[in-house]
Design an enzyme around this catalytic site. Structure first.
Site, PDB file in Angstrom:
ATOM      1  N   SER A   1       0.914  -1.016   0.302  1.00 15.99           N
ATOM      2  CA  SER A   1       0.024   0.008  -0.113  1.00 15.99           C
ATOM      3  C   SER A   1       1.153   1.372   0.083  1.00 15.99           C
ATOM      4  O   SER A   1       1.888   1.275   0.768  1.00 15.99           O
ATOM      5  CB  SER A   1      -1.197  -0.209   1.183  1.00 15.99           C
TER       6      SER A   1
HETATM    7  N1  SAH Z   1      -0.533  -4.956   4.388  1.00 18.77           N
HETATM    8  C1  SAH Z   1       0.088  -4.950   2.967  1.00 18.77           C
HETATM    9  C2  SAH Z   1      -1.000  -5.260   1.970  1.00 18.77           C
HETATM   10  C3  SAH Z   1      -0.954  -6.153   0.463  1.00 18.77           C
HETATM   11  S1  SAH Z   1      -2.307  -6.023  -0.773  1.00 18.77           S
HETATM   12  C4  SAH Z   1       0.812  -4.342   2.318  1.00 18.77           C
HETATM   13  O1  SAH Z   1       1.620  -3.562   3.851  1.00 18.77           O
HETATM   14  O2  SAH Z   1       1.904  -5.247   2.375  1.00 18.77           O
HETATM   15  C5  SAH Z   1      -3.599  -6.892   0.556  1.00 18.77           C
HETATM   16  C6  SAH Z   1      -3.210  -8.444   0.616  1.00 18.77           C
HETATM   17  O3  SAH Z   1      -4.012  -8.778   0.834  1.00 18.77           O
HETATM   18  C7  SAH Z   1      -2.489  -9.264  -0.183  1.00 18.77           C
HETATM   19  O4  SAH Z   1      -0.995 -10.125  -0.602  1.00 18.77           O
HETATM   20  C8  SAH Z   1      -3.282 -10.107  -1.163  1.00 18.77           C
HETATM   21  O5  SAH Z   1      -3.564 -11.198  -1.193  1.00 18.77           O
HETATM   22  C9  SAH Z   1      -4.735 -10.198  -0.083  1.00 18.77           C
HETATM   23  N2  SAH Z   1      -5.787 -10.815   0.441  1.00 18.77           N
HETATM   24  C10 SAH Z   1      -6.783 -10.197  -0.270  1.00 18.77           C
HETATM   25  N3  SAH Z   1      -7.925 -11.621   0.099  1.00 18.77           N
HETATM   26  C11 SAH Z   1      -7.207 -11.811   1.261  1.00 18.77           C
HETATM   27  C12 SAH Z   1      -7.942 -12.677   1.863  1.00 18.77           C
HETATM   28  N4  SAH Z   1      -9.134 -12.682   1.669  1.00 18.77           N
HETATM   29  N5  SAH Z   1      -7.387 -12.769   3.092  1.00 18.77           N
HETATM   30  C13 SAH Z   1      -6.324 -12.629   3.360  1.00 18.77           C
HETATM   31  N6  SAH Z   1      -5.732 -12.225   2.133  1.00 18.77           N
HETATM   32  C14 SAH Z   1      -6.059 -11.030   1.332  1.00 18.77           C
END
Ligand code: SAH
Length: 227
Positions: A75
């Site tokens: 993000s």
């Molecule tokens: N907090 C992360 C943001 C990554 S983007 C950071 O700092 O990098 C969001 C993430 O949510 C992705 O890696 C995606 O695979 C995950 N995601 C999407 N749906 C999800 C679910 N149902 N359960 C767990 N993770 C999920």
């Protein structure tokens, strides 16, 4: 797999981090503990270094969302700071994060003294981050490969819950697993943009809701993925 965290890296990137913190301050982030964490964490180490490494490193401390592998993004620093500030985290609290990704948000929460439980649905990202975070010194988070829609009933209740992917609705399991008095910060919307929803649980069945701002997240998908 990951290149060395060295003193040189630190000196090289410290200035860039300072400027990022100033930018975040100008954009309205006030929580000094959040800013201190962002000022300390080596964000340039969190990207997918197997692809386009030099280009990514150049942008590590600009306010951008960048690739972290498996089609996912880290993000924007502003989004991380905004969500974290809205969570009103207090050292020692138990936090559930949905969407571990590369672990940057996880590191921010650890740096602020929180006990973090973080779920990722993509196996490859989960495996990578589970090795990477301890490698750079963030050893305390409990990282789980699973479906965030279901939360973690075995470790509930949580003081705070942060969802870092765009959800079509607020999963009921997460509301149930939040303590009374607790806060959940979750971007809602299944189109291109989401609105940040901040809910405080005022009793077992009541919530105070605030909706602020437009953000862009990758979608919160159902079920675990094996890739
Ligand atoms: N907090 C992360 C943001 C990554 S983007 C950071 O700092 O990098 C969001 C993430 O949510 C992705 O890696 C995606 O695979 C995950 N995601 C999407 N749906 C999800 C679910 N149902 N359960 C767990 N993770 C999920």
């Amino acid at each position: 797999m990951f290149y060395q965290v060295s003193k040189e890296d630190e000196y090289l990137f410290q200035g860039k981090r300072k400027r990022l913190v100033e930018q975040l301050r100008e954009k309205g982030i006030k929580n000094e503990t959040v800013l201190k964490a962002i000022g300390k964490i080596p964000r340039h180490l969190f990207f997918d270094t197997s692809t386009a490494r030099p280009a990514l490193l150049d942008h590590a401390y600009s306010d951008k969302a960048l690739q972290i592998g498996a089609g996912q993004t880290i993000s924007h620093p502003y989004t991380v700071a905004f969500q974290t500030e809205k969570l009103e985290p207090v050292s020692g609290e138990k936090v559930l994060e949905i969407g571990t990704g590369c672990g940057y948000q996880t590191a921010v929460l650890i740096e602020m003294g929180l006990k973090v439980y973080s779920i990722e649905r993509q196996k490859s990202l989960h495996d990578k981050t589970k090795l990477f975070l301890p490698y750079i010194g963030y050893k305390t988070a409990k990282l789980i490969y699973g479906d965030g829609y279901k939360g973690l009933p075995q470790f509930a209740p949580f003081d705070k819950i942060i969802v870092t992917a765009g959800a079509p609705y607020i999963p009921n399991d997460l509301l149930v697993q939040l303590k009374v008095g607790g806060v959940i910060v979750i971007p809602i919307g299944d189109g291109e943009n989401q609105e940040m929803n901040i809910l405080r649980k005022t009793s077992q069945s009541n919530f105070e809701k605030q909706v602020i701002g437009q953000f862009k997240f990758v979608p919160l998908l159902q079920n675990k993925s094996t890739i």
